[in-house]
Design an enzyme around this catalytic site. Structure first.
Site, short mmCIF file in Angstrom:
data_model
loop_
_atom_site.label_atom_id
_atom_site.label_comp_id
_atom_site.label_asym_id
_atom_site.label_seq_id
_atom_site.Cartn_x
_atom_site.Cartn_y
_atom_site.Cartn_z
N ASN A 1 -12.57 13.23 11.57
CA ASN A 1 -11.53 12.29 12.00
C ASN A 1 -11.77 11.93 13.47
O ASN A 1 -11.65 12.79 14.35
CB ASN A 1 -10.17 12.97 11.81
N HIS B 1 -8.30 5.00 7.16
CA HIS B 1 -8.53 5.95 8.24
C HIS B 1 -9.22 7.18 7.64
O HIS B 1 -8.82 7.67 6.60
CB HIS B 1 -7.19 6.33 8.89
N CYS C 1 -4.39 7.44 15.45
CA CYS C 1 -5.34 6.99 14.42
C CYS C 1 -5.08 5.57 13.92
O CYS C 1 -5.96 4.95 13.33
CB CYS C 1 -5.35 7.96 13.25
C1 LIG Z 1 -5.88 20.94 7.86
C2 LIG Z 1 -6.00 20.95 6.35
C3 LIG Z 1 -7.43 20.64 5.94
C4 LIG Z 1 -5.65 22.35 5.84
O1 LIG Z 1 -5.72 22.37 4.43
P1 LIG Z 1 -4.51 22.99 3.58
O2 LIG Z 1 -4.93 22.91 2.17
O3 LIG Z 1 -3.24 22.30 3.98
O4 LIG Z 1 -4.55 24.47 4.07
P2 LIG Z 1 -3.37 25.34 4.72
O5 LIG Z 1 -3.16 24.95 6.14
O6 LIG Z 1 -2.18 25.36 3.82
O7 LIG Z 1 -4.05 26.73 4.66
C5 LIG Z 1 -4.32 27.39 3.43
C6 LIG Z 1 -4.97 28.71 3.73
O8 LIG Z 1 -6.27 28.49 4.31
C7 LIG Z 1 -6.37 29.10 5.59
N1 LIG Z 1 -7.14 28.25 6.47
C8 LIG Z 1 -6.70 27.29 7.31
N2 LIG Z 1 -7.74 26.73 7.95
C9 LIG Z 1 -8.85 27.35 7.48
C10 LIG Z 1 -10.22 27.21 7.75
N3 LIG Z 1 -10.68 26.29 8.63
N4 LIG Z 1 -11.08 27.99 7.07
C11 LIG Z 1 -10.65 28.90 6.18
N5 LIG Z 1 -9.36 29.08 5.89
C12 LIG Z 1 -8.47 28.33 6.54
C13 LIG Z 1 -4.94 29.25 6.06
O9 LIG Z 1 -4.80 30.29 7.00
C14 LIG Z 1 -4.21 29.52 4.78
O10 LIG Z 1 -4.37 30.87 4.43
P3 LIG Z 1 -3.13 31.69 3.86
O11 LIG Z 1 -2.79 31.02 2.55
O12 LIG Z 1 -3.70 33.06 3.73
O13 LIG Z 1 -2.05 31.57 4.88
C15 LIG Z 1 -5.03 19.94 5.68
O14 LIG Z 1 -3.70 20.38 5.84
C16 LIG Z 1 -5.13 18.56 6.24
O15 LIG Z 1 -6.17 17.94 6.20
N6 LIG Z 1 -4.01 18.01 6.74
C17 LIG Z 1 -3.95 16.68 7.23
C18 LIG Z 1 -4.56 16.63 8.55
C19 LIG Z 1 -4.77 15.25 9.07
O16 LIG Z 1 -5.23 14.40 8.38
N7 LIG Z 1 -4.42 15.05 10.33
C20 LIG Z 1 -4.64 13.86 11.01
C21 LIG Z 1 -3.80 12.77 10.50
S1 LIG Z 1 -4.25 11.32 11.28
#
Ligand SMILES: CC(C)(COP(=O)(O)OP(=O)(O)OC[C@H]1O[C@@H](n2cnc3c(N)ncnc32)[C@H](O)[C@@H]1OP(=O)(O)O)[C@@H](O)C(=O)NCCC(=O)NCCS
Length: 330
Positions: free
Chosen positions: A287, A257, A116
Site C-alpha cells: 500500500n 486503491h 489513500c
Molecule cells: C492488517 C491485516 C492484514 C491483518 O489481517 P487480519 O486477518 O485482520 O488479522 P488480525 O489483525 O485479526 O490478526 C489475526 C492474528 O494474526 C496475528 N498477526 C497479525 N499480524 C501478523 C503478521 N504480520 N504475521 C503473523 N501473524 C500476525 C495477530 O496477532 C492475530 O493473532 P491472534 O489471533 O493470536 O491474536 C488486515 O486487517 C488488513 O489488511 N486490514 C486493512 C488494512 C488496510 O487496508 N489499511 C489501509 C487502508 S487504506
C-alpha cells in the site's frame, strides 16, 4: 458554470530501487511470507533510500508524466501533490517539486492530505481548476515515503506499506464526453482514530515522550478498517456508476486503491465483476497510499490495459476516513 472537459495528457510513476520482501520482513518481526501473502496478497514493497524524500520520488514520476504528455515543465501552471508524508510539515511538497522541476513562479502549488484517496481528491481539484478556465496544465502527483512513518516493530502494520510515486499531467480536453466524467468524494470523519498518526501535529507536538511512545508511527485497527474499506469502496463505485447511468459491466478497467488483495477480491465479488477486470499490483508495492492509484494507472496504460474509448473506474479509501471514486473515458 463551464462545461470544459479535462483530460489526462500523460502519466508516469516511480518506485525506489530497494525491494523489501516478506522474507526480509520475517527477519525483522514475528511473521512469515505465507501469512503475509495469505492475508494481504503482498509479496514485496519498495523502500526509499535514506536521502530520498517524498519530493524526490514525486519528481521522478512527474518527469516521466511530462515526457509521456510531450510537454515541457514550463507549461505547468498548477502543481498538486497528494501525500501524508510531506518532506516537511511546511512548506508543501508541491513547492519543493516546483523548484526541482523549474516550474514557473506563477504556478499555484499546494498539497492535499486525503491519505489513500489523495490522488482522486487532487485529480478532482485540478480538473475543477482547469475547467474553470483559470489554469491550463496541471501536474497531479501522489507520492509517499510511508517507510518513514511505519513502525518496523509492529507486525500488524509494517507488512502493508511501501514507498513510491505516480503522476498525471492534466489539461483541457477538446472533445466532450472524454476525460474525467465525474467524481464522488466523501469522508467519515467520526472514524479518524481507526487509522492515524497520533503525534507530530498540533494536538501532540513532537517531544521526547511522543518519540519514545512511538506515536509518530501509523496506528491502525486493521480489522475495522478492512470491513469499512470494502463497504465504502463498493458504495463509492456504485454511486458514481449510477450517477453516470453506467453498469459495472461497461467499465473496461477498475483501478482500486492497492491496500490488500482480499479487499480488492471482495469488491469485485460485490460488484459482480471478474477480478481480472481489476488492475492489481499490490503484490509488488504493498500500500503506497496516495501513490497507489497513479502508479497503477500509469502501469495499466503502459501495458496496454487501457484503450481509447474505454471507461476506467478509480476507487479509493483511506485515513480520514476518506473515500473517492472517479470515472475517466479515454
Ligand atoms: C492488517 C491485516 C492484514 C491483518 O489481517 P487480519 O486477518 O485482520 O488479522 P488480525 O489483525 O485479526 O490478526 C489475526 C492474528 O494474526 C496475528 N498477526 C497479525 N499480524 C501478523 C503478521 N504480520 N504475521 C503473523 N501473524 C500476525 C495477530 O496477532 C492475530 O493473532 P491472534 O489471533 O493470536 O491474536 C488486515 O486487517 C488488513 O489488511 N486490514 C486493512 C488494512 C488496510 O487496508 N489499511 C489501509 C487502508 S487504506
Amino acid at each position: 458554470m463551464s462545461t470544459r472537459s479535462t483530460v489526462i495528457l500523460g502519466t508516469g510513476s516511480y518506485a525506489p530501487k530497494q525491494i523489501l520482501t516478506n522474507e526480509d520482513l520475517s527477519k525483522m518481526v514475528d511473521t512469515s511470507d505465507e501469512w503475509i501473502r495469505a492475508r494481504s496478497g503482498i509479496r514485496e514493497r519498495r523502500i526509499a533510500a535514506p536521502d530520498e524524500a517524498t519530493s524526490d520520488l514525486a519528481v521522478h514520476a512527474a518527469r516521466l508524466a511530462l515526457e509521456d504528455a510531450g510537454l515541457p515543465a514550463s507549461e505547468i501552471d498548477l502543481v498538486i501533490v497528494a501525500t501524508i508524508t510531506p518532506d516537511y510539515p511546511m512548506p508543501s511538497t508541491a513547492c519543493v517539486v516546483q523548484s526541482k522541476l523549474g516550474i514557473k513562479s506563477s504556478a499555484a502549488c499546494f498539497d492535499v492530505n486525503a491519505a489513500c484517496s489523495g490522488f482522486i481528491y487532487a485529480l478532482d481539484t485540478a480538473c475543477a481548476m482547469i475547467s474553470s478556465g483559470r489554469y491550463k496544465k496541471a501536474l497531479v502527483i501522489g507520492a509517499e515515503k510511508l517507510s518513514s512513518v511505519v513502525n518496523w516493530k509492529d507486525r500488524g502494520t509494517c507488512l502493508l506499506f511501501g514507498d513510491g510515486a505516480g503522476a498525471a499531467v492534466v489539461g483541457a480536453g477538446h472533445q466532450s464526453g472524454t476525460g474525467l466524467l465525474g467524481t464522488r468524494l466523501g469522508a467519515l470523519g467520526d472514524d479518524t482514530e481507526l487509522l492515524f498518526i497520533p503525534a507530530g501535529g498540533s494536538r501532540t507536538p513532537a517531544s521526547a515522550k511522543s518519540v519514545a511512545a512511538g506515536d509518530h508511527f501509523i496506528k491502525m485497527k486493521g480489522k475495522e478498517v478492512f470491513k469499512l474499506a470494502v463497504r465504502v469502496m463498493e458504495e463509492a463505485a456504485r454511486d458514481i456508476l449510477e450517477q453516470h447511468g453506467l453498469s459495472a459491466n461497461q467499465i473496461g478497467l477498475v483501478i482500486p486503491h492497492q491496500a490488500n488483495l482480499r479487499i480488492i477480491d471482495a469488491i469485485a465479488q460485490y460488484l459482480e465483476l471478474p477480478v481480472e477486470r481489476f488492475f492489481v499490483n499490490v503484490d509488488r508495492y504493498g500500500n503506497t497510499s496516495a501513490a497507489s492509484i497513479p502508479i497503477a494507472l500509469d502501469e495499466a496504460r503502459r501495458v496496454g490495459r487501457i484503450k481509447r474509448g474505454d471507461v476506467t473506474l478509480l476507487v479509493a479509501f483511506g485515513a480520514g476516513l476518506t473515500y473517492g471514486s472517479a470515472l475517466i473515458r479515454w
